[in-house]
Design an enzyme around this catalytic site. Structure first.
Site, PDB file in Angstrom:
ATOM      1  N   CYS A 173       1.185  -0.987  -0.149  1.00  0.00           N
ATOM      2  CA  CYS A 173       0.057  -0.027   0.077  1.00  0.00           C
ATOM      3  C   CYS A 173       1.380   1.054  -0.023  1.00  0.00           C
ATOM      4  CB  CYS A 173      -1.173  -0.033   1.274  1.00  0.00           C
ATOM      5  SG  CYS A 173       0.020  -0.249   2.624  1.00  0.00           S
ATOM      6  N   HIS A 216      -2.611   6.750   3.812  1.00  0.00           N
ATOM      7  CA  HIS A 216      -1.143   6.487   3.661  1.00  0.00           C
ATOM      8  C   HIS A 216      -1.205   7.838   3.479  1.00  0.00           C
ATOM      9  CE1 HIS A 216      -0.783   3.369   5.373  1.00  0.00           C
ATOM     10  NE2 HIS A 216       0.051   1.973   4.667  1.00  0.00           N
TER      11      HIS A 216
END
Ligand code: 2RA
Length: 349
Positions: free
Chosen positions: A129, A254
């Site tokens: 990710c 993120h």
């Protein structure tokens, strides 16, 4: 006939997001079969507005399946992905088990969709990710300017560490809310006691410069993933990459600061133009108006958001960027769904 899809790990954090994404996107699938460990089998989950019973992972569940998306721990994927592939399914695997296998393509459809066609093991890997949260934007800039070096710092959300990560941050926030904690050394840590969950230090009222496991010479596994996976996706085996991965008190999405150095001179206007026309990228960059991406605004969306684009003051070939991406969507489930769609289009062509 329409291709048949299996979702292995349907009850997990990424699996649940994937079922939502499959329900929103163009419905190209025949049956969608849901699979989990024996522990969660028998539950009913909703996909495309219908309740579907979850089956226990076994060889038979792959019968008639064309594409199987796996979102399970590395060791489960390592064991079961080859079994699904042997039964005739193309596996899209979100674990780290096969990402660096030279016979397994590592695919981000906006950057290297073509790579998904060559899959000697019948497996296509989905990147980590953190890499995914920046690579769509960097792929577009690389195509124009030629990337030569990356220096990145991540600001990673706790959902990257699964449900346990989210539960840990929520309970830590409850413990510090309304207190005076955060003003003397160790006071937050003492209040947390032994409730650190999957993190090596308190994550509420804190930042933790660690994600993953300890590797050689002090690097974390997450930092090496950013390096190795960026190189493989971009087809640049010698790319210079240095990453520092940090966990922050954000639930999902993120962020990364990126110093990207190119073969050619760059301009901010040129970078804006490239990014604005790149599929899967949104430019949000007007600091005078207070406009830049933040996880709180980006969570739940599909694109990679880019802001704070600057040319390095001491290097006309380098750009500074701030990038945000939802780590459960583009960072995991959405990219896997997109790869599955690329494979399905090829199978039905
Ligand atoms: C993390 N990248 O955020 C990991 C999850 N795959 O911890």
């Amino acid at each position: 006939r329409k291709p048949q899809l299996a979702v292995v790990g349907a009850t997990g954090a990424v699996g649940s997001v994937l079922l939502g994404i499959l329900s929103e996107r163009a419905d190209i699938w025949g049956e969608i079969r849901l699979v989990s460990s024996a522990r969660s089998a028998g539950r009913k989950l909703t996909v495309r507005g219908e309740e579907v019973e979850v089956l226990a992972l076994a060889e038979e569940v792959f019968g008639g399946i064309d594409v199987a998306v796996f979102d399970v721990p590395d060791e489960v994927a390592a064991q079961w992905a080859p079994i699904a592939a042997a039964k005739g399914a193309v596996v899209v695997d979100n674990s780290a088990a096969f990402r660096l296998d030279p016979d397994v393509p590592l695919v981000v459809p906006e950057v290297n969709a073509h790579a998904a066609r060559v899959r000697p093991r019948g497996i296509v890997a989905n990147p980590n990710c953190t890499t995914l949260s920046m690579i769509v934007a960097l792929g577009a800039l690389h195509a124009e300017y030629g990337l030569s070096e990356l220096i990145v710092s991540s600001y990673q959300a706790v959902s990257g560490a699964g449900r346990d990560g989210v539960d840990t941050l929520r309970s830590q926030l409850a413990a510090v809310s309304g207190t005076e904690l955060g003003t003397t050394p160790g006071d937050v840590r003492r209040a947390m006691g032994d409730t650190l969950g999957p993190f090596p230090a308190p994550v509420a009222l804190n930042v933790v410069p660690w994600a993953g496991s300890l590797q050689e010479d002090g690097w974390s596994s997450e930092e090496l993933k950013v390096r190795n996976e960026s190189r493989k996706i971009l087809g640049l085996p010698g790319l210079r990459v240095s990453a520092t991965c940090v966990r922050v008190p954000v639930i999902t999405t993120h962020s990364l600061t990126v110093h990207a150095r190119f073969e050619n001179e760059v301009t901010v206007a040129g970078a804006h133009e490239i990014l604005a026309s790149a599929p899967g990228v949104v430019v949000c960059d007007d600091p005078a108006q207070g406009e830049f991406p933040t996880p709180a605004d980006v969570v739940g969306t599909d694109p990679t958001w880019v802001g704070r684009v600057r040319r390095a003051l001491d290097d006309p070939r380098a750009l500074e960027l701030f990038v945000c991406g939802d780590n459960l969507r583009k960072g995991a489930a959405l990219n896997a769904a997109q790869i599955a769609e690329v494979v399905a289009a090829e199978l039905t062509a």
